[in-house]
Design a protein around this motif. Sequence first.
Motif, PDB file in Angstrom:
ATOM      1  N   LEU A 134       0.813  -1.113   0.088  1.00  0.00           N
ATOM      2  CA  LEU A 134       0.219  -0.126  -0.265  1.00  0.00           C
ATOM      3  C   LEU A 134       0.942   1.230  -0.067  1.00  0.00           C
ATOM      4  CD1 LEU A 134      -2.897  -0.886   2.347  1.00  0.00           C
ATOM      5  CD2 LEU A 134      -3.313  -0.263   0.069  1.00  0.00           C
ATOM      6  N   CYS A 135       2.080   1.354   0.738  1.00  0.00           N
ATOM      7  CA  CYS A 135       2.637   2.524   0.855  1.00  0.00           C
ATOM      8  C   CYS A 135       4.095   2.451   0.019  1.00  0.00           C
ATOM      9  CB  CYS A 135       3.163   2.669   2.214  1.00  0.00           C
ATOM     10  SG  CYS A 135       4.351   1.604   2.950  1.00  0.00           S
ATOM     11  N   HIS A 136       4.000   1.551  -1.076  1.00  0.00           N
ATOM     12  CA  HIS A 136       5.257   1.449  -2.075  1.00  0.00           C
ATOM     13  C   HIS A 136       6.502   1.118  -1.462  1.00  0.00           C
ATOM     14  CE1 HIS A 136       2.594   2.826  -5.287  1.00  0.00           C
ATOM     15  NE2 HIS A 136       2.292   3.775  -4.707  1.00  0.00           N
ATOM     16  N   GLU A 172      15.331  -4.360  -0.260  1.00  0.00           N
ATOM     17  CA  GLU A 172      14.593  -5.153   0.678  1.00  0.00           C
ATOM     18  C   GLU A 172      13.480  -4.403   1.221  1.00  0.00           C
ATOM     19  OE1 GLU A 172      15.331  -6.526   5.389  1.00  0.00           O
ATOM     20  OE2 GLU A 172      17.133  -6.359   4.065  1.00  0.00           O
ATOM     21  N   PRO A 173      12.191  -5.212   1.306  1.00  0.00           N
ATOM     22  CA  PRO A 173      10.897  -4.546   1.578  1.00  0.00           C
ATOM     23  C   PRO A 173      10.895  -3.989   2.947  1.00  0.00           C
ATOM     24  CG  PRO A 173      10.646  -6.601   0.682  1.00  0.00           C
ATOM     25  CD  PRO A 173      12.237  -6.748   0.759  1.00  0.00           C
ATOM     26  N   GLY A 174      10.503  -2.641   3.042  1.00  0.00           N
ATOM     27  CA  GLY A 174      10.245  -2.029   4.082  1.00  0.00           C
ATOM     28  C   GLY A 174      11.533  -0.857   4.235  1.00  0.00           C
ATOM     29  N   THR A 175      12.303  -1.201   3.677  1.00  0.00           N
ATOM     30  CA  THR A 175      13.628  -0.233   3.757  1.00  0.00           C
ATOM     31  C   THR A 175      13.657   1.033   3.011  1.00  0.00           C
ATOM     32  OG1 THR A 175      15.014  -1.176   1.934  1.00  0.00           O
ATOM     33  CG2 THR A 175      15.290  -2.247   4.019  1.00  0.00           C
ATOM     34  N   GLN A 176      12.975   1.299   1.979  1.00  0.00           N
ATOM     35  CA  GLN A 176      12.840   2.302   1.384  1.00  0.00           C
ATOM     36  C   GLN A 176      11.541   2.613   0.483  1.00  0.00           C
ATOM     37  OE1 GLN A 176      16.334   1.695  -1.373  1.00  0.00           O
ATOM     38  NE2 GLN A 176      15.060   2.297  -2.801  1.00  0.00           N
ATOM     39  N   PHE A 177      11.103   3.789   0.017  1.00  0.00           N
ATOM     40  CA  PHE A 177       9.992   3.934  -0.945  1.00  0.00           C
ATOM     41  C   PHE A 177      10.269   3.701  -2.392  1.00  0.00           C
ATOM     42  CE2 PHE A 177       7.885   6.805  -3.644  1.00  0.00           C
ATOM     43  CZ  PHE A 177       6.218   6.840  -3.180  1.00  0.00           C
ATOM     44  N   GLY A 178       9.607   3.106  -2.986  1.00  0.00           N
ATOM     45  CA  GLY A 178       9.767   2.743  -4.422  1.00  0.00           C
ATOM     46  C   GLY A 178       8.447   2.719  -5.176  1.00  0.00           C
ATOM     47  N   LYS A 290       6.554   5.371   7.445  1.00  0.00           N
ATOM     48  CA  LYS A 290       7.848   5.417   7.671  1.00  0.00           C
ATOM     49  C   LYS A 290       8.482   4.166   7.181  1.00  0.00           C
ATOM     50  CE  LYS A 290       7.492   8.405  11.936  1.00  0.00           C
ATOM     51  NZ  LYS A 290       7.704   8.693  12.997  1.00  0.00           N
ATOM     52  N   THR A 291       9.612   4.232   6.863  1.00  0.00           N
ATOM     53  CA  THR A 291      10.580   3.190   6.289  1.00  0.00           C
ATOM     54  C   THR A 291      10.945   2.356   7.718  1.00  0.00           C
ATOM     55  OG1 THR A 291      12.494   4.606   6.162  1.00  0.00           O
ATOM     56  CG2 THR A 291      11.279   4.107   4.211  1.00  0.00           C
ATOM     57  N   SER A 292      11.660   1.168   7.512  1.00  0.00           N
ATOM     58  CA  SER A 292      12.200   0.463   8.719  1.00  0.00           C
ATOM     59  C   SER A 292      13.165   1.323   9.500  1.00  0.00           C
ATOM     60  CB  SER A 292      12.743  -0.812   8.426  1.00  0.00           C
ATOM     61  OG  SER A 292      13.768  -0.640   7.315  1.00  0.00           O
ATOM     62  N   ASP A 293      13.889   2.358   9.044  1.00  0.00           N
ATOM     63  CA  ASP A 293      14.876   3.110   9.771  1.00  0.00           C
ATOM     64  C   ASP A 293      14.237   4.302  10.247  1.00  0.00           C
ATOM     65  OD1 ASP A 293      14.562   4.624   7.416  1.00  0.00           O
ATOM     66  OD2 ASP A 293      16.719   4.670   7.000  1.00  0.00           O
ATOM     67  N   GLY A 294      12.992   4.620  10.219  1.00  0.00           N
ATOM     68  CA  GLY A 294      12.109   5.671  10.868  1.00  0.00           C
ATOM     69  C   GLY A 294      11.976   7.024  10.007  1.00  0.00           C
ATOM     70  N   LYS A 295      12.494   6.968   8.749  1.00  0.00           N
ATOM     71  CA  LYS A 295      12.229   7.837   7.900  1.00  0.00           C
ATOM     72  C   LYS A 295      10.937   8.016   7.370  1.00  0.00           C
ATOM     73  CE  LYS A 295      17.332   8.027   6.387  1.00  0.00           C
ATOM     74  NZ  LYS A 295      18.060   7.872   5.201  1.00  0.00           N
ATOM     75  N   LEU A 301      -1.351   5.319   2.933  1.00  0.00           N
ATOM     76  CA  LEU A 301      -1.835   3.927   2.368  1.00  0.00           C
ATOM     77  C   LEU A 301      -2.723   4.297   1.061  1.00  0.00           C
ATOM     78  CD1 LEU A 301      -2.415   2.434   5.805  1.00  0.00           C
ATOM     79  CD2 LEU A 301      -0.388   2.141   4.450  1.00  0.00           C
ATOM     80  N   GLY A 302      -2.138   4.404   0.154  1.00  0.00           N
ATOM     81  CA  GLY A 302      -2.830   4.660  -1.246  1.00  0.00           C
ATOM     82  C   GLY A 302      -3.108   6.161  -1.641  1.00  0.00           C
ATOM     83  N   TRP A 303      -2.180   7.152  -0.641  1.00  0.00           N
ATOM     84  CA  TRP A 303      -2.238   8.642  -0.923  1.00  0.00           C
ATOM     85  C   TRP A 303      -1.161   9.371  -0.698  1.00  0.00           C
ATOM     86  CZ3 TRP A 303      -6.768  11.460  -2.805  1.00  0.00           C
ATOM     87  CH2 TRP A 303      -8.021  10.737  -2.752  1.00  0.00           C
ATOM     88  N   GLY A 304      -0.737  10.147  -1.543  1.00  0.00           N
ATOM     89  CA  GLY A 304       0.453  10.912  -1.418  1.00  0.00           C
ATOM     90  C   GLY A 304       0.147  11.776  -0.250  1.00  0.00           C
ATOM     91  N   ILE A 305       0.921  12.203   0.870  1.00  0.00           N
ATOM     92  CA  ILE A 305       0.805  13.023   1.738  1.00  0.00           C
ATOM     93  C   ILE A 305       2.006  14.107   1.896  1.00  0.00           C
ATOM     94  CG2 ILE A 305       0.364  13.384   4.215  1.00  0.00           C
ATOM     95  CD1 ILE A 305      -1.571  11.404   2.960  1.00  0.00           C
ATOM     96  N   THR A 306       1.733  15.307   1.613  1.00  0.00           N
ATOM     97  CA  THR A 306       2.748  16.385   1.436  1.00  0.00           C
ATOM     98  C   THR A 306       2.102  17.682   1.925  1.00  0.00           C
ATOM     99  OG1 THR A 306       2.172  17.045  -0.904  1.00  0.00           O
ATOM    100  CG2 THR A 306       3.760  15.054  -0.628  1.00  0.00           C
ATOM    101  N   LEU A 307       3.073  18.661   1.895  1.00  0.00           N
ATOM    102  CA  LEU A 307       2.742  20.078   2.083  1.00  0.00           C
ATOM    103  C   LEU A 307       3.087  21.002   0.628  1.00  0.00           C
ATOM    104  CD1 LEU A 307       4.656  21.045   5.348  1.00  0.00           C
ATOM    105  CD2 LEU A 307       2.096  20.829   5.037  1.00  0.00           C
TER     106      LEU A 307
END
Length: 362
Positions: A134-136, A172-178, A290-295, A301-307
């Motif tokens: 869901l969160c890429h 590796e799943p969870g470590t970054q956004f892709g 957040k990724t597994s390292d807290g970033k 979950l399905g939507w972009g969240i920005t400012l």
Amino acid sequence: MKPLQRSCLMLLVFALCAIPAPAQQKAGLQEKLKRIEQMIQQEMQKSDAPGLAVAIEQDGKLVYSKGFGYADVENKVPFTSQTISRIGSISKTFTALCVMQLVEQGKIKLDDEVQVYVPTFPKKSAPITIRQLLCHQSGIRHYKGQEFLSARHYTTVEDALAIFKDDPVGFEPGTQFGYTTYGYVLLSRVVEAASGMSFPEYLKQHIFVPLGLKQTWLDDQPLIIPQRARNYTKRQNGPLENAPQVDQSNKWGGGGVLSTVEDLLRYADSYEGKQMLKPETIAQMFTAQKTSDGKTTSYGLGWGITLEDGRRLVEHTGGSAGATSALSKYPEQKTTIAVLVNNDFYTGPQFKAKIAKILFEP
């Protein structure tokens, strides 16, 4: 003048002074909408864009809905607010809504491995969960080569998984956004397995019909869909051309939905109450993951969240062969903007950004 008369007169004066404020606000909005129209016409002329539609909602009310240019350039068919066009990756929000409905019903668990629901999907170097899809953050790849322009028809979602299911993950799943459309194709198969229904039928019965989305469809190429726009492309400094014919069955859940700007606003409204999901579920979807390292990423979950210019923005944009789109919610301003454009060179997100800049001027 008697005290009672004086009090009544003062109340009348205060009442009269209060009347112009809403009228001034309305006049200010109308002036901004006029400037938005002028901007759209100027940008279309500069870019040679064929057609688009815009709809704006504020405080739960439709304040603007209009089309510009042509849905069909060759036959001079106008692009209106009722024109049906490709929404591209806004389709991912529909798939995410399906998943979260099933989560609320206890039929899907976000932190289950995908093989719990789709055992035919090969295990990778590390487990992939529904949440990561869901969160890429799954590591599943995006398009490669000419897959974006595929004209091959896939009879089922399971068949479409063959495009990417045997490829290794990119990280590796969870470590970054892709970002990955194919991750959402896999989610649409999860929806089928958990619900016992085909993905098209689930969409129809649990989203399209309940929300009254009478002009929202899956982009089935052979199907006759009244008021469907044609699609256009343009090479740099080249002439306007018909976009290549594609078959979207390889990505129903990731980019295969058609809609109108007004249907998109109706759909966006469903996130404002308890119509489709519980408020706490919606809040979860609208929270950047957040990724597994807290970033913290820029995707929920399905939507972009920005400012955007200091304003919180919950948004998804889309790009398809010959079409682009934007569906943007500004929660604090109680404003939603939907834009559909039947070209892939001057895009819906570009128009939306200019519209928002004018709309939110003091």
